[in-house]
Design an enzyme around this catalytic site. Structure first.
Site, PDB file in Angstrom:
ATOM      1  N   HIS A   1       0.741  -1.221  -0.100  1.00 51.13           N
ATOM      2  CA  HIS A   1       0.074   0.025   0.006  1.00 51.13           C
ATOM      3  C   HIS A   1       0.774   1.299  -0.064  1.00 51.13           C
ATOM      4  CE1 HIS A   1      -2.939   3.093   1.203  1.00 51.13           C
ATOM      5  NE2 HIS A   1      -2.045   3.295   2.086  1.00 51.13           N
TER       6      HIS A   1
ATOM      7  N   HIS B   1       1.428   5.036  -2.750  1.00 51.51           N
ATOM      8  CA  HIS B   1       1.631   6.409  -2.416  1.00 51.51           C
ATOM      9  C   HIS B   1       2.858   7.086  -3.028  1.00 51.51           C
ATOM     10  CE1 HIS B   1      -1.415   7.141   0.359  1.00 51.51           C
ATOM     11  NE2 HIS B   1      -1.259   6.174   1.149  1.00 51.51           N
TER      12      HIS B   1
ATOM     13  N   GLU C   1      -5.227   9.811   0.396  1.00 50.99           N
ATOM     14  CA  GLU C   1      -5.900   8.436   0.419  1.00 50.99           C
ATOM     15  C   GLU C   1      -6.993   8.048  -0.792  1.00 50.99           C
ATOM     16  OE1 GLU C   1      -4.531   5.824   1.908  1.00 50.99           O
ATOM     17  OE2 GLU C   1      -3.460   6.673   3.453  1.00 50.99           O
TER      18      GLU C   1
ATOM     19  N   SER D   1      -4.166   1.241  -4.493  1.00 50.94           N
ATOM     20  CA  SER D   1      -3.381   0.008  -4.018  1.00 50.94           C
ATOM     21  C   SER D   1      -4.289  -0.980  -4.116  1.00 50.94           C
ATOM     22  CB  SER D   1      -2.632   0.287  -2.819  1.00 50.94           C
ATOM     23  OG  SER D   1      -3.416   0.916  -1.752  1.00 50.94           O
TER      24      SER D   1
HETATM   25 FE   FE2 Z   1      -2.060   5.332   2.941  1.00 53.24          FE
END
Ligand code: FE2
Length: 221
Positions: A126, A131, A171, A190
């Protein structure tokens, strides 16, 4: 994002050996491979160009979990960011402090096969796949640092608001582009399910309004 440092985690972040190398098992490398290959099938045409460009720059391995230094060397070159190894859960103070210092926290564990599709805690897949691609983008990299600086100086109440802002941008953010709606949020990018869902017919989508975001409680921060 990192959450409550007091909540126990079943995962333990890996420590590097004396050469600074983190060892993972074959199963863990296979988990990474399954995750990255599945996700690479769904992000083209759905993620924003800045993210896809970042993925190209990162050039992540498919058959093994990357070492943090491999990711850091690309981020350093592009925007002066790095990834920083942290325990599974960290407190807000540490989290904001790292961002303010252009360091993105990554817990060095990967989900078990039983939690392949969904896990509560952000794992290395993730954090890196979700990110780090956006952190190669100078504007986004600066935004994330500024966010950390604001968080460091914020009161606990203000931090709760900042957490909501993070939720609706870093996010789960979407962006309008000349080619249509695209995704830039790492929590979406993700996960294949979230990636398809976010651009589908089901969710209600609103134009971004900072005040609305600050006023909207999120499920988790
Ligand atoms: Fe995150």
């Amino acid at each position: 994002m990192k959450k409550d440092a007091k909540k126990p985690s079943k995962y333990v972040a890996r420590q590097p050996d004396e050469q600074g190398f983190i060892q993972y098992s074959d199963i863990e490398h296979q988990t990474w491979q399954r995750l990255i290959e599945r996700q690479l099938k769904v992000v083209p045409g759905r993620a924003c160009d800045e993210y896809l460009h970042g993925l190209e720059l990162l050039d992540l391995p498919h058959d093994r979990i990357p070492q943090l230094e491999e990711v850091s060397s690309v981020l350093r070159r592009e925007t002066g960011w790095e990834v920083a190894r942290v325990p599974a859960l960290i407190g807000f103070e540490t989290f904001f402090g790292l961002l303010a210092d252009r360091k993105f926290p990554v817990a060095t564990f990967i989900r078990t096969p039983e939690e392949f599709d969904y896990l509560q805690e952000p794992d290395i897949f993730h954090e890196i796949f979700g990110h780090c691609a956006m952190l190669t983008n100078p504007a986004f990299a600066n935004f994330t640092q500024k966010y950390g600086q604001l968080g460091l100086n914020a009161t606990p109440k203000e931090r709760a608001y900042l957490a909501r802002l993070y939720w609706f941008t870093v996010e789960f953010g979407l962006i309008n582009t000349a080619d249509g709606l695209r995704i830039y949020g790492g929590g979406i990018l993700s996960s294949p399910k979230e990636t398809l869902y976010a651009l589908g017919h089901e969710p209600e989508r609103y134009d971004f309004d900072a005040l609305d975001a600050l006023r909207t409680p999120t499920a988790s921060i």
